[in-house]
Design a protein around this motif. Sequence first.
Motif, PDB file in Angstrom:
ATOM      1  N   ASN A 181       1.179  -1.235   0.004  1.00  0.00           N
ATOM      2  CA  ASN A 181      -0.135   0.057   0.023  1.00  0.00           C
ATOM      3  C   ASN A 181       0.810   1.294  -0.041  1.00  0.00           C
ATOM      4  O   ASN A 181       1.972   1.300   0.440  1.00  0.00           O
ATOM      5  CB  ASN A 181      -0.965  -0.129   1.211  1.00  0.00           C
ATOM      6  CG  ASN A 181      -1.644   1.245   1.330  1.00  0.00           C
ATOM      7  OD1 ASN A 181      -1.218   2.435   2.154  1.00  0.00           O
ATOM      8  ND2 ASN A 181      -2.872   1.419   1.053  1.00  0.00           N
ATOM      9  N   ILE A 182       0.453   2.189  -0.884  1.00  0.00           N
ATOM     10  CA  ILE A 182       1.280   3.553  -0.644  1.00  0.00           C
ATOM     11  C   ILE A 182       0.218   4.567  -0.437  1.00  0.00           C
ATOM     12  O   ILE A 182      -0.594   4.866  -1.104  1.00  0.00           O
ATOM     13  CB  ILE A 182       2.034   3.708  -2.259  1.00  0.00           C
ATOM     14  CG1 ILE A 182       3.030   2.578  -2.388  1.00  0.00           C
ATOM     15  CG2 ILE A 182       2.624   5.087  -2.053  1.00  0.00           C
ATOM     16  CD1 ILE A 182       3.486   2.999  -3.708  1.00  0.00           C
ATOM     17  N   THR A 183       0.418   5.338   0.727  1.00  0.00           N
ATOM     18  CA  THR A 183      -0.455   6.372   1.137  1.00  0.00           C
ATOM     19  C   THR A 183       0.416   7.649   1.145  1.00  0.00           C
ATOM     20  O   THR A 183       1.552   7.868   1.843  1.00  0.00           O
ATOM     21  CB  THR A 183      -0.552   6.010   2.540  1.00  0.00           C
ATOM     22  OG1 THR A 183      -1.650   4.731   2.592  1.00  0.00           O
ATOM     23  CG2 THR A 183      -1.667   7.218   3.298  1.00  0.00           C
ATOM     24  N   PHE A 184      -0.059   8.544   0.589  1.00  0.00           N
ATOM     25  CA  PHE A 184       0.430  10.013   0.384  1.00  0.00           C
ATOM     26  C   PHE A 184      -0.397  10.977   1.203  1.00  0.00           C
ATOM     27  O   PHE A 184      -1.599  10.665   1.384  1.00  0.00           O
ATOM     28  CB  PHE A 184       0.640  10.480  -0.891  1.00  0.00           C
ATOM     29  CG  PHE A 184      -0.722  10.513  -1.706  1.00  0.00           C
ATOM     30  CD1 PHE A 184      -1.284  11.657  -1.929  1.00  0.00           C
ATOM     31  CD2 PHE A 184      -1.292   9.521  -2.475  1.00  0.00           C
ATOM     32  CE1 PHE A 184      -2.469  11.787  -2.507  1.00  0.00           C
ATOM     33  CE2 PHE A 184      -2.506   9.648  -3.264  1.00  0.00           C
ATOM     34  CZ  PHE A 184      -2.975  10.639  -3.260  1.00  0.00           C
ATOM     35  N   HIS A 185       0.058  12.255   1.464  1.00  0.00           N
ATOM     36  CA  HIS A 185      -0.772  13.133   2.120  1.00  0.00           C
ATOM     37  C   HIS A 185      -1.659  14.095   1.333  1.00  0.00           C
ATOM     38  O   HIS A 185      -1.069  14.310   0.176  1.00  0.00           O
ATOM     39  CB  HIS A 185       0.016  14.189   2.987  1.00  0.00           C
ATOM     40  CG  HIS A 185       0.308  13.474   4.491  1.00  0.00           C
ATOM     41  ND1 HIS A 185      -0.411  14.030   5.416  1.00  0.00           N
ATOM     42  CD2 HIS A 185       0.844  12.411   4.892  1.00  0.00           C
ATOM     43  CE1 HIS A 185      -0.461  13.143   6.724  1.00  0.00           C
ATOM     44  NE2 HIS A 185       0.511  12.418   6.327  1.00  0.00           N
ATOM     45  N   ILE A 209      -3.691   8.489  -7.345  1.00  0.00           N
ATOM     46  CA  ILE A 209      -4.375   7.409  -6.688  1.00  0.00           C
ATOM     47  C   ILE A 209      -4.095   6.274  -8.181  1.00  0.00           C
ATOM     48  O   ILE A 209      -3.863   5.329  -8.155  1.00  0.00           O
ATOM     49  CB  ILE A 209      -5.376   7.607  -6.367  1.00  0.00           C
ATOM     50  CG1 ILE A 209      -5.412   8.430  -5.033  1.00  0.00           C
ATOM     51  CG2 ILE A 209      -6.418   6.330  -6.301  1.00  0.00           C
ATOM     52  CD1 ILE A 209      -6.895   9.211  -4.743  1.00  0.00           C
ATOM     53  N   ASP A 210      -4.408   6.968  -9.270  1.00  0.00           N
ATOM     54  CA  ASP A 210      -4.339   6.252 -10.384  1.00  0.00           C
ATOM     55  C   ASP A 210      -3.077   5.691 -10.733  1.00  0.00           C
ATOM     56  O   ASP A 210      -2.852   4.430 -11.021  1.00  0.00           O
ATOM     57  CB  ASP A 210      -5.118   7.044 -11.738  1.00  0.00           C
ATOM     58  CG  ASP A 210      -6.494   7.339 -11.689  1.00  0.00           C
ATOM     59  OD1 ASP A 210      -7.410   6.607 -10.667  1.00  0.00           O
ATOM     60  OD2 ASP A 210      -6.658   8.252 -12.429  1.00  0.00           O
ATOM     61  N   SER A 211      -1.973   6.264 -10.613  1.00  0.00           N
ATOM     62  CA  SER A 211      -0.688   6.086 -10.600  1.00  0.00           C
ATOM     63  C   SER A 211      -0.220   5.022  -9.699  1.00  0.00           C
ATOM     64  O   SER A 211       0.356   3.770 -10.078  1.00  0.00           O
ATOM     65  CB  SER A 211       0.253   6.984 -10.545  1.00  0.00           C
ATOM     66  OG  SER A 211       0.161   8.023 -11.005  1.00  0.00           O
ATOM     67  N   ILE A 212      -0.764   5.095  -8.369  1.00  0.00           N
ATOM     68  CA  ILE A 212      -0.480   3.875  -7.660  1.00  0.00           C
ATOM     69  C   ILE A 212      -1.207   2.626  -8.129  1.00  0.00           C
ATOM     70  O   ILE A 212      -0.513   1.641  -7.883  1.00  0.00           O
ATOM     71  CB  ILE A 212      -0.989   4.253  -6.008  1.00  0.00           C
ATOM     72  CG1 ILE A 212      -0.054   5.612  -5.720  1.00  0.00           C
ATOM     73  CG2 ILE A 212      -0.585   3.353  -5.074  1.00  0.00           C
ATOM     74  CD1 ILE A 212      -0.694   6.149  -4.408  1.00  0.00           C
ATOM     75  N   LYS A 213      -2.503   2.796  -8.405  1.00  0.00           N
ATOM     76  CA  LYS A 213      -3.208   1.567  -8.821  1.00  0.00           C
ATOM     77  C   LYS A 213      -2.629   0.982 -10.215  1.00  0.00           C
ATOM     78  O   LYS A 213      -2.673  -0.382 -10.323  1.00  0.00           O
ATOM     79  CB  LYS A 213      -4.712   1.941  -9.005  1.00  0.00           C
ATOM     80  CG  LYS A 213      -5.192   2.373  -7.565  1.00  0.00           C
ATOM     81  CD  LYS A 213      -6.831   2.334  -7.733  1.00  0.00           C
ATOM     82  CE  LYS A 213      -7.364   2.463  -6.316  1.00  0.00           C
ATOM     83  NZ  LYS A 213      -8.831   2.706  -6.239  1.00  0.00           N
ATOM     84  N   ALA A 214      -2.162   1.825 -10.909  1.00  0.00           N
ATOM     85  CA  ALA A 214      -1.521   1.322 -12.227  1.00  0.00           C
ATOM     86  C   ALA A 214      -0.498   0.552 -12.003  1.00  0.00           C
ATOM     87  O   ALA A 214       0.251  -0.303 -12.886  1.00  0.00           O
ATOM     88  CB  ALA A 214      -1.411   2.677 -13.133  1.00  0.00           C
TER      89      ALA A 214
END
Length: 220
Positions: free
Chosen positions: A86-90, A101-106
């Motif tokens: 999981n990658i969580t950003f502020h 969010i799209d980049s993380i999911k991609a």
Amino acid sequence: MKDIGIAPSILAADFGYLMRDIKAIESNADYLHIDVMDGHYVNNISFGIPVIQSIRKYTDMKFFTHLMITNPEKYIKDFADAGSDNITFHVECTDDPFGLIDSIKALGKSAGIAIHPDTPVEKVFPFIGKVDIILVMTVYPGFGGQGYLDMSDDRLRALRKAIDEQDSDTVIAVDGGVTEDNIRHICECGARLFVAGSSVFHAEDPSKAIDELKRCGTLS
Ligand code: DX5
Ligand code: ZN
């Protein structure tokens, strides 16, 4: 969902014995919480990509990477490649949260958005159903060992209500000041995933501390 999860934060581990400390909690923790601080967004520097790459070799735990950094978009791929699950950003750190969010999911990763205690909680409402985790900071980001901010209660209740109204499975996580004494109350306010640094790694038996947190926090 009444089940709760515990995500021990390695910020409170002994970095000189990091794998020993991780091994102590890997069987009953739900995630490993990894606090990355850049000295810009927060007033502290923790560690970065090489540390995540190294620990990735020795554990199958799910890595919940909490980026307390400016320009998160610049580093998403590196944190994904290093082994984050999981990658969580502020929300405060980017102009294009939906793009991020799209980049993380991609990249095949689960996405999370974190919110600072001073940012109105409504700021994360648009991400309900779009992210897997909304991480509500319940201390000021930057340091472990602080006390839970009571003002978080109303923020969590408001977010819980908004998520339930949308019948969404976005998980509310909290980060900071979670203890055996307050976890049940925080769960009643709406959180289901609990980041815990000091109360796990500073305990005599960190694995037992996780069981205790789960026992104390679970709503019947
Ligand atoms: C604070 C970090 C937290 C911190 C929690 O900036 O994001 O994850 O390590 O530590 P405790 O549980 O000690 O408050
Ligand atoms: Zn954190």
